[in-house]
Structures are given as structure tokens and as C-alpha cells.
Design a protein around this motif. Structure first.
Motif, PDB file in Angstrom:
ATOM      1  N   ARG A 134      49.425 -10.509  -1.162  1.00 14.01           N
ATOM      2  CA  ARG A 134      48.397  -9.718  -0.470  1.00 14.01           C
ATOM      3  C   ARG A 134      48.102 -10.306   0.912  1.00 14.01           C
ATOM      4  O   ARG A 134      47.982  -9.572   1.902  1.00 14.01           O
ATOM      5  N   ASP A 135      47.966 -11.640   0.962  1.00 17.92           N
ATOM      6  CA  ASP A 135      47.692 -12.292   2.249  1.00 17.92           C
ATOM      7  C   ASP A 135      48.857 -12.087   3.221  1.00 17.92           C
ATOM      8  O   ASP A 135      48.643 -11.825   4.417  1.00 17.92           O
ATOM      9  N   ALA A 136      50.080 -12.227   2.696  1.00 25.72           N
ATOM     10  CA  ALA A 136      51.260 -12.056   3.550  1.00 25.72           C
ATOM     11  C   ALA A 136      51.372 -10.620   4.049  1.00 25.72           C
ATOM     12  O   ALA A 136      51.778 -10.387   5.195  1.00 25.72           O
ATOM     13  N   GLN A 137      50.996  -9.657   3.211  1.00 26.45           N
ATOM     14  CA  GLN A 137      51.049  -8.257   3.614  1.00 26.45           C
ATOM     15  C   GLN A 137      50.049  -7.981   4.735  1.00 26.45           C
ATOM     16  O   GLN A 137      50.337  -7.211   5.663  1.00 26.45           O
ATOM     17  N   ILE A 138      48.884  -8.616   4.655  1.00 24.37           N
ATOM     18  CA  ILE A 138      47.877  -8.459   5.718  1.00 24.37           C
ATOM     19  C   ILE A 138      48.425  -8.984   7.039  1.00 24.37           C
ATOM     20  O   ILE A 138      48.263  -8.357   8.100  1.00 24.37           O
ATOM     21  N   ASP A 144      50.986  -6.535   8.334  1.00 22.73           N
ATOM     22  CA  ASP A 144      50.328  -5.331   8.860  1.00 22.73           C
ATOM     23  C   ASP A 144      49.675  -5.601  10.219  1.00 22.73           C
ATOM     24  O   ASP A 144      49.764  -4.777  11.137  1.00 22.73           O
ATOM     25  N   ASP A 145      49.014  -6.760  10.317  1.00 24.96           N
ATOM     26  CA  ASP A 145      48.367  -7.107  11.600  1.00 24.96           C
ATOM     27  C   ASP A 145      49.399  -7.263  12.712  1.00 24.96           C
ATOM     28  O   ASP A 145      49.187  -6.799  13.843  1.00 24.96           O
ATOM     29  N   LEU A 146      50.508  -7.916  12.393  1.00 26.98           N
ATOM     30  CA  LEU A 146      51.560  -8.096  13.394  1.00 26.98           C
ATOM     31  C   LEU A 146      52.208  -6.766  13.759  1.00 26.98           C
ATOM     32  O   LEU A 146      52.629  -6.567  14.905  1.00 26.98           O
ATOM     33  N   SER A 147      52.280  -5.865  12.805  1.00 26.82           N
ATOM     34  CA  SER A 147      52.826  -4.539  13.091  1.00 26.82           C
ATOM     35  C   SER A 147      51.955  -3.801  14.105  1.00 26.82           C
ATOM     36  O   SER A 147      52.463  -3.146  15.024  1.00 26.82           O
ATOM     37  N   VAL A 148      50.633  -3.940  13.931  1.00 27.05           N
ATOM     38  CA  VAL A 148      49.707  -3.324  14.893  1.00 27.05           C
ATOM     39  C   VAL A 148      49.864  -3.970  16.272  1.00 27.05           C
ATOM     40  O   VAL A 148      49.907  -3.279  17.297  1.00 27.05           O
ATOM     41  N   GLU A 149      49.954  -5.317  16.274  1.00 32.29           N
ATOM     42  CA  GLU A 149      50.126  -6.030  17.548  1.00 32.29           C
ATOM     43  C   GLU A 149      51.434  -5.629  18.226  1.00 32.29           C
ATOM     44  O   GLU A 149      51.485  -5.447  19.460  1.00 32.29           O
ATOM     45  N   GLN A 162      57.570 -13.334  15.186  1.00 37.67           N
ATOM     46  CA  GLN A 162      56.546 -13.634  14.182  1.00 37.67           C
ATOM     47  C   GLN A 162      56.594 -12.620  13.037  1.00 37.67           C
ATOM     48  O   GLN A 162      56.464 -12.965  11.862  1.00 37.67           O
ATOM     49  N   ALA A 163      56.776 -11.355  13.404  1.00 36.68           N
ATOM     50  CA  ALA A 163      56.831 -10.288  12.399  1.00 36.68           C
ATOM     51  C   ALA A 163      58.031 -10.469  11.472  1.00 36.68           C
ATOM     52  O   ALA A 163      57.925 -10.275  10.257  1.00 36.68           O
ATOM     53  N   GLU A 164      59.174 -10.849  12.045  1.00 37.44           N
ATOM     54  CA  GLU A 164      60.368 -11.077  11.235  1.00 37.44           C
ATOM     55  C   GLU A 164      60.154 -12.212  10.239  1.00 37.44           C
ATOM     56  O   GLU A 164      60.537 -12.117   9.071  1.00 37.44           O
ATOM     57  N   ARG A 165      59.534 -13.311  10.743  1.00 35.71           N
ATOM     58  CA  ARG A 165      59.264 -14.436   9.842  1.00 35.71           C
ATOM     59  C   ARG A 165      58.268 -14.036   8.751  1.00 35.71           C
ATOM     60  O   ARG A 165      58.430 -14.410   7.581  1.00 35.71           O
ATOM     61  N   LEU A 196      57.171 -12.550   3.169  1.00 36.49           N
ATOM     62  CA  LEU A 196      56.662 -11.552   2.223  1.00 36.49           C
ATOM     63  C   LEU A 196      57.740 -11.158   1.229  1.00 36.49           C
ATOM     64  O   LEU A 196      57.468 -11.028   0.027  1.00 36.49           O
ATOM     65  N   GLU A 197      58.959 -11.001   1.720  1.00 43.11           N
ATOM     66  CA  GLU A 197      60.063 -10.615   0.833  1.00 43.11           C
ATOM     67  C   GLU A 197      60.344 -11.711  -0.190  1.00 43.11           C
ATOM     68  O   GLU A 197      60.589 -11.427  -1.373  1.00 43.11           O
ATOM     69  N   ARG A 198      60.297 -12.983   0.238  1.00 40.91           N
ATOM     70  CA  ARG A 198      60.509 -14.091  -0.699  1.00 40.91           C
ATOM     71  C   ARG A 198      59.432 -14.098  -1.774  1.00 40.91           C
ATOM     72  O   ARG A 198      59.718 -14.312  -2.962  1.00 40.91           O
ATOM     73  N   LEU A 199      58.197 -13.871  -1.362  1.00 40.60           N
ATOM     74  CA  LEU A 199      57.099 -13.846  -2.330  1.00 40.60           C
ATOM     75  C   LEU A 199      57.253 -12.676  -3.296  1.00 40.60           C
ATOM     76  O   LEU A 199      56.973 -12.813  -4.495  1.00 40.60           O
ATOM     77  N   ARG A 200      57.695 -11.536  -2.784  1.00 42.78           N
ATOM     78  CA  ARG A 200      57.911 -10.382  -3.659  1.00 42.78           C
ATOM     79  C   ARG A 200      59.003 -10.658  -4.678  1.00 42.78           C
ATOM     80  O   ARG A 200      58.899 -10.257  -5.844  1.00 42.78           O
ATOM     81  N   GLU A 201      60.070 -11.337  -4.238  1.00 41.33           N
ATOM     82  CA  GLU A 201      61.148 -11.691  -5.160  1.00 41.33           C
ATOM     83  C   GLU A 201      60.652 -12.667  -6.232  1.00 41.33           C
ATOM     84  O   GLU A 201      60.997 -12.547  -7.410  1.00 41.33           O
ATOM     85  N   GLU A 202      59.842 -13.631  -5.784  1.00 41.31           N
ATOM     86  CA  GLU A 202      59.274 -14.596  -6.739  1.00 41.31           C
ATOM     87  C   GLU A 202      58.358 -13.885  -7.722  1.00 41.31           C
ATOM     88  O   GLU A 202      58.376 -14.168  -8.926  1.00 41.31           O
ATOM     89  N   LEU A 203      57.564 -12.960  -7.217  1.00 37.46           N
ATOM     90  CA  LEU A 203      56.669 -12.189  -8.084  1.00 37.46           C
ATOM     91  C   LEU A 203      57.462 -11.359  -9.077  1.00 37.46           C
ATOM     92  O   LEU A 203      57.112 -11.288 -10.263  1.00 37.46           O
ATOM     93  N   ALA A 204      58.541 -10.744  -8.609  1.00 40.46           N
ATOM     94  CA  ALA A 204      59.387  -9.934  -9.495  1.00 40.46           C
ATOM     95  C   ALA A 204      59.994 -10.796 -10.598  1.00 40.46           C
ATOM     96  O   ALA A 204      60.096 -10.365 -11.754  1.00 40.46           O
TER      97      ALA A 204
END
Length: 234
Positions: A36-40, A43-48, A108-111, A116-124
Motif C-alpha cells: 500500500r505504501d509503495a503504491q502511494i 501514484d504520487d510520482l505518476s502525478v509528478e 524514481q518512478a521506475e525504481r 512495488l512489483e517485487r513486493l507484489r510477487e512476495e505477497l503472491a
């Protein structure tokens, strides 16, 4: 039979999968918070990034418009031409600065997206393992429930043959004696409290009719006499 029922209930309540499931759920919830934190952040970087792209496009459009006016000779006044030249130089620096900022935000957005993708894989992975464990626990629980149902069914006809007052005493003792209301007297020892009876106690028990209940003086459990009890007449 009661010991068997208690063992089955204990096994059902303490399946090894349960402890691992509980630990995985705690870990999964912690990862979910990180997701959730990584998604925020993403999202913030996407706006920037969108804002940076708009700023760059706006500056480029203004630079292109001013260049076009100069190239077409629409500015003839020397002072206006000089001012426009300075403005174009300033726009070049601004465009360069904005492009650098945009590139930095993109990196920054790429990193952030990679994290986020690593965390999603770990969560999965956690979710997949949890599903496996929960399925295994359900399977084992069902097997134990079947055994438990059979064990309880076997107890019922036996309990029906025991005098009501004796069964009531036995059940009350089980509630206060760790589930053991009756204990074998084997080799002069109570198998409930492991106390070895002295000769005087053995003599009293030996002289007590076989259809009369005897109890351990130490733990108060019902003593079950057998040929292995160690009584003088055994």
C-alpha cells in the motif's frame, strides 16, 4: 476411549499448519502494508511525472513559437529582437532543467514500480503458501473429525453400561484431573499421579470387594485394579 478423544481434539487444535499459517498471516499483512505504501509512492510520482511532462511541453511549445516568429522575420525591432533572443536562451535553460527534472522523476518512478512489483510477487508467494497450508489443514481437520466422530460413537455404548453415579464421579474427576478420572493400579503404583502405595494401603484395597470403587489417596482418582496391580492376592 476418553484419552483417544482428548488426543484427537488436541491434535485438531494444534495442527502444525496452524502455527505456520498464523506466522504467514502476520508476515503477509506486513507486506500488504508495504505494498500500500509503495503504491502511494508510485501514484504520487505518476502525478509528478505528468506535471513535469506538461511543464516541459509548455516550455517547448513557447520556445518553438518564439523561434518560429524570429525565423519568419516577424520581429523587426532590434530591441524586441534582442529581448526575444534573451528569452529564447532563458527558455533553453528552462527546458533543459525541466527535462532533467522529468528524467529524474521517471527514474524514481521506475525504481518505485520495480519495488512495488517485487513486493507484489512476495505477497503472491505468501498468498499461495497460505492457500496450500489452509487446504492441508482443512484436509487434516476433516480426517481428524472423522476419527473423532468414530471415537465418540464407540464411547457411547460403553458409557451406557456404567452405573450412572460412577460415570458421574468419573466425569467430574476428569474435569479437575487433566482429563484422567480413572487410573490403573499397576505394580503398586497409581498411573495417574505415579505414587507408589505402601503395604497398608495395598492391604486395604486388597480387602475391598471388586465391585466397590477405590480411590488413590494422593490424587483422588478412581483406581482400576488388574492382575498387574501388585496386590497380595494378585
Amino acid at each position: 476411549m476418553d484419552a483417544r478423544v482428548d488426543q484427537l481434539r488436541h491434535r485438531r487444535a494444534h495442527l502444525p499448519e496452524t502455527a505456520e499459517i498464523d506466522a504467514l498471516r502476520v508476515s503477509r499483512d506486513a507486506i500488504l502494508d508495504k505494498v500500500r505504501d509503495a503504491q502511494i509512492v508510485v501514484d504520487d510520482l505518476s502525478v509528478e511525472q505528468a506535471k513535469a511532462e506538461a511543464d516541459v511541453e509548455q516550455a517547448r511549445a513557447r520556445r518553438a513559437r518564439d523561434r518560429d516568429r524570429m525565423d519568419r522575420g516577424l520581429i523587426t525591432n532590434p530591441k524586441d529582437l534582442q529581448r526575444m533572443t534573451y528569452e529564447l536562451e532563458s527558455l533553453e535553460r528552462r527546458v533543459s532543467s525541466l527535462e532533467d527534472s522529468e528524467l529524474d522523476i521517471m527514474e524514481q518512478a521506475e525504481r518505485a514500480e520495480a519495488s512495488l512489483e517485487r513486493l507484489r510477487e512476495e505477497l503472491a508467494g505468501h498468498e499461495e503458501r497460505l492457500a496450500e497450508l489452509e487446504a492441508g489443514r482443512e484436509r487434516k481437520s476433516a480426517e481428524i473429525d472423522a476419527e473423532l466422530h468414530a471415537a465418540i460413537g464407540q464411547r457411547a455404548p460403553v458409557a451406557a453400561e456404567i452405573p450412572e453415579d460412577l460415570l458421574s464421579l468419573y466425569d467430574k474427576l476428569r474435569q479437575t484431573k487433566d482429563g484422567v478420572g480413572a487410573a490403573l493400579l499397576r505394580a503398586r503404583q497409581c498411573s495417574g499421579c505415579r505414587l507408589t502405595l505402601d503395604h497398608a494401603e495395598l492391604a486395604v484395597i486388597n480387602n475391598t470387594p471388586t465391585d466397590q470403587v477405590v480411590r488413590c489417596e494422593e490424587c483422588n482418582r478412581i483406581l482400576v485394579r488388574t492382575a498387574e496391580s501388585g496386590l497380595p492376592s494378585s
